[in-house]
Scaffold this active site. Structure first.
Site, PDB file in Angstrom:
ATOM      1  N   GLY A 109      -1.684   5.364  -4.127  1.00  0.00           N
ATOM      2  CA  GLY A 109      -1.915   6.531  -5.069  1.00  0.00           C
ATOM      3  C   GLY A 109      -2.601   5.741  -6.444  1.00  0.00           C
ATOM      4  CB  SER A 137      -4.015   1.928  -1.586  1.00  0.00           C
ATOM      5  OG  SER A 137      -4.934   2.370  -2.558  1.00  0.00           O
ATOM      6  CB  ALA A 138      -1.353   1.992  -5.547  1.00  0.00           C
ATOM      7  CG  HIS A 174      -9.318   2.373  -0.972  1.00  0.00           C
ATOM      8  ND1 HIS A 174      -8.782   2.528   0.217  1.00  0.00           N
ATOM      9  CD2 HIS A 174      -8.506   2.334  -1.908  1.00  0.00           C
ATOM     10  CE1 HIS A 174      -7.759   3.056  -0.182  1.00  0.00           C
ATOM     11  NE2 HIS A 174      -7.433   2.695  -1.616  1.00  0.00           N
ATOM     12  CD  GLU A 197     -10.334   2.400   3.156  1.00  0.00           C
ATOM     13  OE1 GLU A 197      -9.997   3.511   2.946  1.00  0.00           O
ATOM     14  OE2 GLU A 197      -9.681   1.502   2.571  1.00  0.00           O
TER      15      GLU A 197
END
Length: 240
Positions: A90, A123-124, A160, A196
């Site tokens: 997020g 991700s985060a 990413h 990714e």
């Protein structure tokens, strides 16, 4: 000091796959090996915690694990008692600020580095496992008290990560250029740009690039190096 047990994913969503599906073997393998039955989910990177938990719960239950969300519990007690952490993606700034607001940064770091509690980030959630969040792609929609993160590894990442498209008409800065700008600062660290589908598997100081895609290694005053799946990058822990 106990051994690290980390999986840092570029993303939880990958084209052509269900949520976390591409990382199923790595996640299940780690949790099964360490005899983990219950996972604590940390949803603070997104605003709607209930909805986020409903999404995350599906794959873990399918794989035979119990999972609960920290937002429904006393957060300090939940961290202190957790068998394993899954920290979702997020907004990195929102995630880190919330952890500082709840006084959880040092607690999570202690559980992971001193008690060998497994940490899975996406991700985060992967961003905050590193030295700092200077190399996130996210907008600073809130202000954490510092960009210093959990420091579970002695380098930074850029999730990413995208290579420049030579056929694109876009004339703005590429990811590579932005990371090089970061390396112009004295406080900068080594950066792994993870594409990714890339998974960083870290056991103590053994780092293997796994998953479906590789990474790019950025170090100060050196040319970027392309890293293939199956490569070990244990030398990065000499900075530890």
């Amino acid at each position: 000091m106990a051994k690290r047990n980390l999986l840092l994913l570029s993303s939880s969503k990958l084209h052509g796959h269900n949520f976390l599906e591409y990382a199923e073997n790595e996640i299940c393998g780690l949790l099964t090996e360490l005899r983990i039955e219950n996972i604590l989910f940390i949803p603070y990177a997104l605003k709607n915690h209930d909805e986020y938990f409903q999404t995350v719960e599906v794959p873990f239950k399918k794989w035979g694990f119990q999972i609960s969300s920290i937002h429904t519990q006393n957060p300090i007690d939940a961290v202190d008692q957790a068998q394993a952490f899954f920290v979702g993606g997020g907004n990195t700034f929102r995630l880190l600020k919330t952890l500082y607001d709840l006084d959880l940064v040092k607690r999570i770091k202690k559980r992971v580095l001193e008690n060998a509690v497994p940490y899975i980030g996406a991700s985060a959630g992967s961003n905050i496992a590193t030295v700092s969040i200077h190399t996130t792609n996210d907008m600073p929609i809130v202000y954490p008290p510092t960009f210093e993160a959990l420091g579970l590894v002695p380098f930074n990442i850029n999730p990413h990560y995208l290579d420049a498209d030579p056929n694109s008409t876009f004339q703005g800065e590429t990811r590579e250029q932005r990371i090089k700008q970061y390396h112009e600062e004295k406080h900068s660290k080594t950066v792994l740009g993870i594409r990714e589908g890339c998974i960083l598997s870290i056991r103590d100081t053994i780092l293997e690039v796994k998953g479906l895609a590789g990474a790019t290694l950025f170090q100060k005053e050196k040319d970027p190096v392309q890293i293939k799946v199956g490569t070990y990058l244990n030398d990065l822990f000499q900075q530890d």
